[in-house]
Motif scaffolding. Sequence first.
Motif, PDB file in Angstrom:
ATOM      1  N   MET A   1     -44.998  75.750  14.502  1.00  7.57           N
ATOM      2  CA  MET A   1     -46.005  75.060  15.314  1.00  7.57           C
ATOM      3  C   MET A   1     -46.324  73.708  14.688  1.00  7.57           C
ATOM      4  O   MET A   1     -46.517  73.601  13.477  1.00  7.57           O
ATOM      5  N   ARG A   2     -46.368  72.681  15.511  1.00  6.13           N
ATOM      6  CA  ARG A   2     -46.680  71.340  15.029  1.00  6.13           C
ATOM      7  C   ARG A   2     -48.179  71.226  14.758  1.00  6.13           C
ATOM      8  O   ARG A   2     -48.986  71.660  15.561  1.00  6.13           O
ATOM      9  N   SER A   3     -48.529  70.640  13.635  1.00  8.64           N
ATOM     10  CA  SER A   3     -49.953  70.487  13.302  1.00  8.64           C
ATOM     11  C   SER A   3     -50.566  69.269  13.984  1.00  8.64           C
ATOM     12  O   SER A   3     -51.773  69.232  14.222  1.00  8.64           O
ATOM     13  N   VAL A   4     -49.759  68.273  14.291  1.00  8.64           N
ATOM     14  CA  VAL A   4     -50.234  67.060  14.962  1.00  8.64           C
ATOM     15  C   VAL A   4     -49.343  66.812  16.169  1.00  8.64           C
ATOM     16  O   VAL A   4     -48.124  66.657  16.028  1.00  8.64           O
ATOM     17  N   LEU A   5     -49.933  66.796  17.337  1.00  9.72           N
ATOM     18  CA  LEU A   5     -49.194  66.539  18.570  1.00  9.72           C
ATOM     19  C   LEU A   5     -49.157  65.042  18.864  1.00  9.72           C
ATOM     20  O   LEU A   5     -49.988  64.275  18.357  1.00  9.72           O
ATOM     21  N   LEU A   6     -48.237  64.645  19.710  1.00  7.78           N
ATOM     22  CA  LEU A   6     -48.192  63.244  20.144  1.00  7.78           C
ATOM     23  C   LEU A   6     -49.492  62.834  20.821  1.00  7.78           C
ATOM     24  O   LEU A   6     -49.947  61.705  20.654  1.00  7.78           O
ATOM     25  N   VAL A   7     -50.080  63.735  21.590  1.00 10.56           N
ATOM     26  CA  VAL A   7     -51.334  63.412  22.262  1.00 10.56           C
ATOM     27  C   VAL A   7     -52.441  63.128  21.251  1.00 10.56           C
ATOM     28  O   VAL A   7     -53.289  62.264  21.479  1.00 10.56           O
ATOM     29  N   ASP A   8     -52.414  63.817  20.094  1.00  6.49           N
ATOM     30  CA  ASP A   8     -53.393  63.547  19.036  1.00  6.49           C
ATOM     31  C   ASP A   8     -53.212  62.138  18.490  1.00  6.49           C
ATOM     32  O   ASP A   8     -54.185  61.418  18.243  1.00  6.49           O
ATOM     33  N   VAL A   9     -51.965  61.772  18.285  1.00  6.62           N
ATOM     34  CA  VAL A   9     -51.654  60.436  17.777  1.00  6.62           C
ATOM     35  C   VAL A   9     -52.035  59.390  18.810  1.00  6.62           C
ATOM     36  O   VAL A   9     -52.741  58.422  18.520  1.00  6.62           O
ATOM     37  N   PHE A  10     -51.563  59.586  20.051  1.00  7.50           N
ATOM     38  CA  PHE A  10     -51.762  58.599  21.116  1.00  7.50           C
ATOM     39  C   PHE A  10     -53.228  58.332  21.405  1.00  7.50           C
ATOM     40  O   PHE A  10     -53.619  57.185  21.641  1.00  7.50           O
ATOM     41  N   THR A  11     -54.054  59.362  21.407  1.00  2.55           N
ATOM     42  CA  THR A  11     -55.460  59.188  21.805  1.00  2.55           C
ATOM     43  C   THR A  11     -56.359  58.722  20.658  1.00  2.55           C
ATOM     44  O   THR A  11     -57.518  58.387  20.896  1.00  2.55           O
ATOM     45  N   HIS A  12     -55.860  58.690  19.443  1.00  2.00           N
ATOM     46  CA  HIS A  12     -56.685  58.241  18.319  1.00  2.00           C
ATOM     47  C   HIS A  12     -57.032  56.760  18.523  1.00  2.00           C
ATOM     48  O   HIS A  12     -56.171  55.963  18.916  1.00  2.00           O
ATOM     49  N   PRO A  13     -58.288  56.366  18.271  1.00  2.00           N
ATOM     50  CA  PRO A  13     -58.703  54.971  18.486  1.00  2.00           C
ATOM     51  C   PRO A  13     -57.853  53.936  17.739  1.00  2.00           C
ATOM     52  O   PRO A  13     -57.600  52.847  18.267  1.00  2.00           O
ATOM     53  N   ILE A  14     -57.404  54.252  16.552  1.00  2.00           N
ATOM     54  CA  ILE A  14     -56.575  53.300  15.805  1.00  2.00           C
ATOM     55  C   ILE A  14     -55.229  53.111  16.510  1.00  2.00           C
ATOM     56  O   ILE A  14     -54.757  51.986  16.686  1.00  2.00           O
ATOM     57  N   ALA A  15     -54.621  54.214  16.948  1.00  2.00           N
ATOM     58  CA  ALA A  15     -53.358  54.107  17.681  1.00  2.00           C
ATOM     59  C   ALA A  15     -53.564  53.331  18.969  1.00  2.00           C
ATOM     60  O   ALA A  15     -52.753  52.460  19.315  1.00  2.00           O
ATOM     61  N   GLN A  16     -54.627  53.617  19.683  1.00  2.00           N
ATOM     62  CA  GLN A  16     -54.886  52.909  20.933  1.00  2.00           C
ATOM     63  C   GLN A  16     -55.025  51.406  20.708  1.00  2.00           C
ATOM     64  O   GLN A  16     -54.476  50.606  21.465  1.00  2.00           O
ATOM     65  N   LYS A  17     -55.733  51.022  19.670  1.00  2.00           N
ATOM     66  CA  LYS A  17     -55.921  49.597  19.369  1.00  2.00           C
ATOM     67  C   LYS A  17     -54.576  48.898  19.193  1.00  2.00           C
ATOM     68  O   LYS A  17     -54.313  47.866  19.819  1.00  2.00           O
ATOM     69  N   TYR A  18     -53.720  49.468  18.367  1.00  2.00           N
ATOM     70  CA  TYR A  18     -52.457  48.798  18.063  1.00  2.00           C
ATOM     71  C   TYR A  18     -51.390  49.016  19.125  1.00  2.00           C
ATOM     72  O   TYR A  18     -50.532  48.151  19.316  1.00  2.00           O
ATOM     73  N   LEU A  19     -51.410  50.142  19.818  1.00  2.00           N
ATOM     74  CA  LEU A  19     -50.461  50.346  20.908  1.00  2.00           C
ATOM     75  C   LEU A  19     -50.747  49.382  22.057  1.00  2.00           C
ATOM     76  O   LEU A  19     -49.815  48.863  22.675  1.00  2.00           O
ATOM     77  N   LYS A  20     -52.007  49.121  22.325  1.00  2.00           N
ATOM     78  CA  LYS A  20     -52.349  48.162  23.386  1.00  2.00           C
ATOM     79  C   LYS A  20     -51.860  46.765  23.016  1.00  2.00           C
ATOM     80  O   LYS A  20     -51.416  46.008  23.871  1.00  2.00           O
ATOM     81  N   ARG A  21     -51.927  46.433  21.746  1.00  2.00           N
ATOM     82  CA  ARG A  21     -51.481  45.120  21.284  1.00  2.00           C
ATOM     83  C   ARG A  21     -49.963  44.977  21.405  1.00  2.00           C
ATOM     84  O   ARG A  21     -49.457  43.913  21.737  1.00  2.00           O
ATOM     85  N   SER A  22     -49.218  46.042  21.124  1.00  2.00           N
ATOM     86  CA  SER A  22     -47.757  45.946  21.093  1.00  2.00           C
ATOM     87  C   SER A  22     -47.076  46.424  22.372  1.00  2.00           C
ATOM     88  O   SER A  22     -45.890  46.204  22.545  1.00  2.00           O
ATOM     89  N   GLY A  23     -47.830  47.070  23.248  1.00  2.00           N
ATOM     90  CA  GLY A  23     -47.280  47.499  24.535  1.00  2.00           C
ATOM     91  C   GLY A  23     -47.123  49.001  24.658  1.00  2.00           C
ATOM     92  O   GLY A  23     -46.189  49.578  24.117  1.00  2.00           O
ATOM     93  N   ILE A  24     -48.054  49.623  25.364  1.00  2.00           N
ATOM     94  CA  ILE A  24     -48.034  51.074  25.533  1.00  2.00           C
ATOM     95  C   ILE A  24     -46.816  51.532  26.323  1.00  2.00           C
ATOM     96  O   ILE A  24     -46.171  52.518  25.963  1.00  2.00           O
ATOM     97  N   ALA A  25     -46.465  50.815  27.380  1.00  2.00           N
ATOM     98  CA  ALA A  25     -45.311  51.225  28.197  1.00  2.00           C
ATOM     99  C   ALA A  25     -44.039  51.215  27.357  1.00  2.00           C
ATOM    100  O   ALA A  25     -43.217  52.145  27.441  1.00  2.00           O
ATOM    101  N   HIS A  26     -43.863  50.208  26.534  1.00  2.00           N
ATOM    102  CA  HIS A  26     -42.695  50.119  25.654  1.00  2.00           C
ATOM    103  C   HIS A  26     -42.695  51.258  24.642  1.00  2.00           C
ATOM    104  O   HIS A  26     -41.667  51.903  24.421  1.00  2.00           O
ATOM    105  N   ALA A  27     -43.826  51.520  24.041  1.00  2.00           N
ATOM    106  CA  ALA A  27     -43.924  52.577  23.027  1.00  2.00           C
ATOM    107  C   ALA A  27     -43.563  53.939  23.618  1.00  2.00           C
ATOM    108  O   ALA A  27     -42.819  54.717  23.006  1.00  2.00           O
ATOM    109  N   ILE A  28     -44.068  54.233  24.799  1.00  2.00           N
ATOM    110  CA  ILE A  28     -43.786  55.519  25.433  1.00  2.00           C
ATOM    111  C   ILE A  28     -42.319  55.617  25.848  1.00  2.00           C
ATOM    112  O   ILE A  28     -41.673  56.651  25.645  1.00  2.00           O
ATOM    113  N   ALA A  29     -41.767  54.543  26.397  1.00  2.00           N
ATOM    114  CA  ALA A  29     -40.352  54.556  26.772  1.00  2.00           C
ATOM    115  C   ALA A  29     -39.482  54.817  25.544  1.00  2.00           C
ATOM    116  O   ALA A  29     -38.535  55.617  25.594  1.00  2.00           O
TER     117      ALA A  29
END
Length: 176
Positions: A1-29
């Motif tokens: 069982m994974r202890s940290v899911l992608l959704v945990d990473v994605f929804t964290h405020p720090i990830a959101q801050k930097y993913l928005k800066r670099s492009g969420i659509a690109h990161a997910i693709a």
Amino acid sequence: MRSVLLVDVFTHPIAQKYLKRSGIAHAIACAYHACHMAVKAGVNPDLAAKAALLHDIGHYEWFTDGEWDYELYKRNDIHAIKGAERAHKLLIRLGEEPKAAKEIALAILLHTDSYLPEGDLEKNKLQQIVKMADEMDEEPGGRHHYRVIDQTTALHRIKKLDQMIDQAGYPIKKLV
């Protein structure tokens, strides 16, 4: 069982801050590309998807006279170094197994060679996959960083990717 899911990473405020800066659509693709390639290559798809999702969180913006200056950015780019550090810190904070966090950070560090001295560097399969996933989604002039995806769709895609990783049946073991 994974202890940290992608959704945990994605929804964290720090990830959101930097993913928005670099492009969420690109990161997910890139995370989708990396997951698919990892499964085919016998590489842990969880590590590949996390590294690909976070590979550009070290980006910062370079402007000249109020305009995005892509050439100035390319000449001074060290985003992979900064991103590896940010990703490692975030993953450890979320409870990721330390060896896995290190492998993810190294894959982020080596996803581009724009800051490295001339010459080839031998990369492991995970590092190669993250680099290829990024290259598969690139657009000229860095336009891939500006594609838009709404937050609801993004979250849905991340949750679906978590399910795909769980269904991949990869023997996700604790790394020693």
